[in-house]
Design an enzyme around this catalytic site. Structure first.
Site, mmCIF file in Angstrom:
data_model
loop_
_atom_site.group_PDB
_atom_site.id
_atom_site.type_symbol
_atom_site.label_atom_id
_atom_site.label_comp_id
_atom_site.label_asym_id
_atom_site.label_seq_id
_atom_site.Cartn_x
_atom_site.Cartn_y
_atom_site.Cartn_z
ATOM 1 N N HIS A 193 2.489 12.888 -43.093
ATOM 2 C CA HIS A 193 3.363 14.032 -42.843
ATOM 3 C C HIS A 193 4.341 14.183 -44.004
ATOM 4 O O HIS A 193 4.457 13.298 -44.858
ATOM 5 C CB HIS A 193 4.109 13.881 -41.509
ATOM 6 C CG HIS A 193 5.042 12.722 -41.438
ATOM 7 N ND1 HIS A 193 4.755 11.553 -40.770
ATOM 8 C CD2 HIS A 193 6.275 12.539 -41.980
ATOM 9 C CE1 HIS A 193 5.765 10.719 -40.886
ATOM 10 N NE2 HIS A 193 6.696 11.283 -41.613
HETATM 11 P P1 TYD Z 1 6.057 8.820 -36.961
HETATM 12 O O1 TYD Z 1 7.220 9.330 -37.769
HETATM 13 O O2 TYD Z 1 4.904 9.746 -36.771
HETATM 14 O O3 TYD Z 1 5.536 7.438 -37.555
HETATM 15 P P2 TYD Z 1 4.775 7.106 -38.934
HETATM 16 O O4 TYD Z 1 5.193 8.098 -39.966
HETATM 17 O O5 TYD Z 1 5.183 5.707 -39.255
HETATM 18 O O6 TYD Z 1 3.314 7.159 -38.708
HETATM 19 O O7 TYD Z 1 6.639 8.350 -35.549
HETATM 20 C C1 TYD Z 1 5.841 7.678 -34.586
HETATM 21 C C2 TYD Z 1 6.422 7.983 -33.216
HETATM 22 O O8 TYD Z 1 7.748 7.459 -33.107
HETATM 23 C C3 TYD Z 1 6.517 9.472 -32.918
HETATM 24 O O9 TYD Z 1 6.213 9.655 -31.544
HETATM 25 C C4 TYD Z 1 7.972 9.805 -33.149
HETATM 26 C C5 TYD Z 1 8.674 8.513 -32.813
HETATM 27 N N1 TYD Z 1 9.904 8.300 -33.600
HETATM 28 C C6 TYD Z 1 11.138 8.282 -32.969
HETATM 29 O O10 TYD Z 1 11.254 8.473 -31.749
HETATM 30 N N2 TYD Z 1 12.264 8.048 -33.704
HETATM 31 C C7 TYD Z 1 12.205 7.834 -35.046
HETATM 32 O O11 TYD Z 1 13.257 7.614 -35.698
HETATM 33 C C8 TYD Z 1 10.919 7.870 -35.696
HETATM 34 C C9 TYD Z 1 10.787 7.646 -37.178
HETATM 35 C C10 TYD Z 1 9.801 8.101 -34.940
#
Ligand code: TYD
Length: 136
Positions: free
Chosen positions: A48
């Site tokens: 992303h």
């Molecule tokens: P995501 O940002 O998609 O993780 P990555 O980039 O490491 O693959 O986040 C994973 C899940 O965690 C998603 O459901 C959103 C949640 N999340 C939070 O609730 N708070 C946060 O600060 C972050 C970064 C993610």
């Protein structure tokens, strides 16, 4: 690649090493949120970009590879392996993390709270968005 790497001062003596991250001192933004990733597996993460969020990612332990992609044909593949350096992930920078070592622990400093509305999770959408930025 070095444009994205921020080296941090390591204060080491016989007792070990210490690194400080300070908003507007060695980090160019305020810190509103810190999150960390651990017990990572073979599954890559990220995929992303953010519209406004500024982040700084440090690999505290182990190793990880990170792809930074500006959507305009410039891709950097960075190996993070030292806790005294990290990657600045600015807005509209597509990022992917992969090849986590078993002992990998990542910490991320962010200048804003979690907001799903700030994410661009479709690569096609990201490429369109990058091309419509005023500076391009
Ligand atoms: P995501 O940002 O998609 O993780 P990555 O980039 O490491 O693959 O986040 C994973 C899940 O965690 C998603 O459901 C959103 C949640 N999340 C939070 O609730 N708070 C946060 O600060 C972050 C970064 C993610």
């Amino acid at each position: 690649m070095s444009d994205y790497i921020l080296k941090l001062k390591e204060i080491s003596d016989q007792r070990g090493s210490l690194v400080a991250v300070e908003a507007f001192k060695n980090l160019p933004f305020e810190i509103k949120r810190v999150y960390y990733l651990y017990k990572l597996s073979q599954f890559p993460r990220g995929f992303h970009a953010h519209k406004t969020l500024r982040q700084f990612m440090v690999c505290l332990h182990g190793t990880v590879k990170v792809i930074l992609d500006d959507g305009l044909g410039n891709k950097n593949n960075i190996l993070l392996k030292n806790p005294n350096e990290g990657i600045l992930i600015e807005p509209y920078m597509w990022h992917e993390m992969f090849e986590f070592s078993n002992d990998c622990v990542l910490v991320v400093f962010a200048n804003d709270y979690y907001n799903e509305g700030d994410y661009i999770r479709s690569y096609d959408e990201f490429q369109v968005a990058v091309r419509s930025l005023p500076s391009v």
